[in-house]
Design an enzyme around this catalytic site. Structure first.
Site, PDB file in Angstrom:
ATOM      1  N   GLN A 159      -6.048 -20.894  18.051  1.00  0.00           N
ATOM      2  CA  GLN A 159      -6.775 -19.807  17.399  1.00  0.00           C
ATOM      3  C   GLN A 159      -6.856 -18.567  18.279  1.00  0.00           C
ATOM      4  O   GLN A 159      -7.219 -17.487  17.803  1.00  0.00           O
ATOM      5  CB  GLN A 159      -8.196 -20.268  17.042  1.00  0.00           C
TER       6      GLN A 159
ATOM      7  N   THR B 151       0.810  -1.218   0.000  1.00  0.00           N
ATOM      8  CA  THR B 151       0.000   0.000   0.000  1.00  0.00           C
ATOM      9  C   THR B 151       0.843   1.267   0.000  1.00  0.00           C
ATOM     10  O   THR B 151       0.517   2.251  -0.665  1.00  0.00           O
ATOM     11  CB  THR B 151      -0.944   0.005   1.217  1.00  0.00           C
TER      12      THR B 151
ATOM     13  N   THR C  51       0.896  -4.601   4.140  1.00  0.00           N
ATOM     14  CA  THR C  51       0.536  -4.979   5.507  1.00  0.00           C
ATOM     15  C   THR C  51      -0.105  -6.357   5.615  1.00  0.00           C
ATOM     16  O   THR C  51      -0.004  -7.003   6.659  1.00  0.00           O
ATOM     17  CB  THR C  51      -0.421  -3.938   6.123  1.00  0.00           C
ATOM     18  N   ASP C  52      -0.767  -6.830   4.564  1.00  0.00           N
ATOM     19  CA  ASP C  52      -1.538  -8.065   4.699  1.00  0.00           C
ATOM     20  C   ASP C  52      -0.690  -9.257   5.112  1.00  0.00           C
ATOM     21  O   ASP C  52      -1.133 -10.094   5.900  1.00  0.00           O
ATOM     22  CB  ASP C  52      -2.270  -8.384   3.391  1.00  0.00           C
TER      23      ASP C  52
ATOM     24  N   SER D  13       1.027  -7.495  -1.417  1.00  0.00           N
ATOM     25  CA  SER D  13       1.389  -8.514  -0.438  1.00  0.00           C
ATOM     26  C   SER D  13       0.385  -9.648  -0.338  1.00  0.00           C
ATOM     27  O   SER D  13       0.696 -10.718   0.177  1.00  0.00           O
ATOM     28  CB  SER D  13       1.623  -7.889   0.940  1.00  0.00           C
TER      29      SER D  13
END
Length: 343
Positions: free
Chosen positions: A272, A13, A89-90, A58
């Site tokens: 998780q 980004t 960022t992903d 990304s």
């Protein structure tokens, strides 16, 4: 002497430009960044900027991209006091984890950062992240791969992206922050890894060697069987409930995992939950995994678990040696075993 810092622009980004109403990785980032830095700050280290030949959104990241990035850093290692990697960022936390393993024995700062808003937008968060990351990359006190974002300095293999649209997108919910970028740069020197002796390993990754499955209520055993039947699979990460629990009442699912392990596939268990650790023997549903040879992942993040399993497989670990290696802390990625040094 003013420190020299290399900026590696990989895409994301921060450098995107608008094309037909959507954002895509933009070229000539070096010139655009230099213009913004001249406008904003003149108290930074000397910088050089290298752009990847193929810029990456990304979301399209693959393990092969880790090899490309690491090679650029290692080829320039002796010529700079520190490094900043600009990344989307992903999947930034995946890359930060992978680089922390590949740059074993790191003795200089490697800071990953990016932005939620492109550099060219008026409200961009890019410059604050970049300027502070450059300052951090010039500090000899840092000898590890870190991720800096919106005031928080995080260990790279403990960081996670937690927010999609807010500017403070990253944190390390299962580990303390290494520092804060406020009026001053405040480092937690008691938490930083000591300088190591570079023992870099840049393997060739097989992107099909590792898979991950998130358990959910009613998950069919056939899904596990199909994943474990993938022809090049060597490792499977299961994202379990709570402290590492799985539906042990579903004997077909447990049997599918057991058969995969018997065929030499390493199965790694991570929770998780954002905080806490896998305690595979705490409950009967977790003990069932322990009995069949599932490897408990302590408090590895999912991103670190994925990168670590890839790295160990790519550097020659086998099903016999993987369990011990996965449970042994590497570059500060977990606190299951207390060790010293940057290894």
């Amino acid at each position: 002497m003013t420190p020299r810092v290399l900026v590696l622009y990989t895409g994301g980004t921060i450098g995107m430009v608008s094309s037909n109403g959507i954002y895509v990785p933009g070229p000539d980032f070096s010139a655009r960044l230099a213009r913004h830095l001249r406008e904003r700050c003149n108290e930074l280290p000397q910088i050089d900027v290298v752009e990847l030949d193929q810029l990456i959104d990304s979301a399209n990241l693959t393990p092969e991209n880790w090899t490309t990035m690491a090679r650029v850093l290692v080829e320039n290692w002796d010529h700079y006091e520190g490094f900043v990697v600009l990344h989307g960022t992903d999947t930034m936390a995946f890359t930060a984890s992978a680089l922390s393993y590949m740059l074993k024995g790191c003795n200089k700062p490697v800071i990953l950062t990016g932005s939620q808003i492109p550099l060219e937008r008026s409200r961009t968060d890019a410059m604050d992240n970049v300027i502070t990351s450059l300052a951090l990359a010039a500090l000899p006190a840092i000898s590890e791969v870190c991720l800096y974002f919106r005031g928080n300095l995080l260990r790279g293999n403990r960081a996670r992206k937690l927010k999609t649209s807010e500017l403070d997108a990253f944190d390390s919910p299962n580990a303390p922050r290494l520092g804060q970028g406020g009026i001053d740069l405040d480092l937690r020197h008691d938490l930083l890894l000591p300088p190591g002796k570079p023992d870099f390993q840049i393997p060739t990754f097989n992107p099909r060697s590792v898979a991950a499955l998130t358990l959910y209520p009613g998950m069919p055993a056939a899904l596990v069987e199909a994943t474990l039947a993938l022809p090049e699979l060597k490792g499977l990460i299961i994202h379990t409930y709570g402290a590492g629990n799985a539906p042990d009442a579903d004997t077909s699912l447990v049997r599918a995992l057991a058969q995969g392990i018997e065929r030499g596939i390493a199965v790694l268990n991570v929770s998780q939950c954002l905080q806490g650790r896998v305690a595979q023997k705490a409950y009967a549903s977790g003990a069932a995994l322990d009995r069949i040879g599932v490897i408990p992942g302590a408090n590895l993040t999912p991103e670190a678990a994925f990168a670590k399993l890839h790295f160990l497989l790519a550097t020659g670990y086998s099903s016999d040696s993987l369990p011990k290696a996965l449970q042994h802390p590497l570059s500060g990625d977990s606190d299951q075993i207390t060790t010293g040094g940057n290894g």
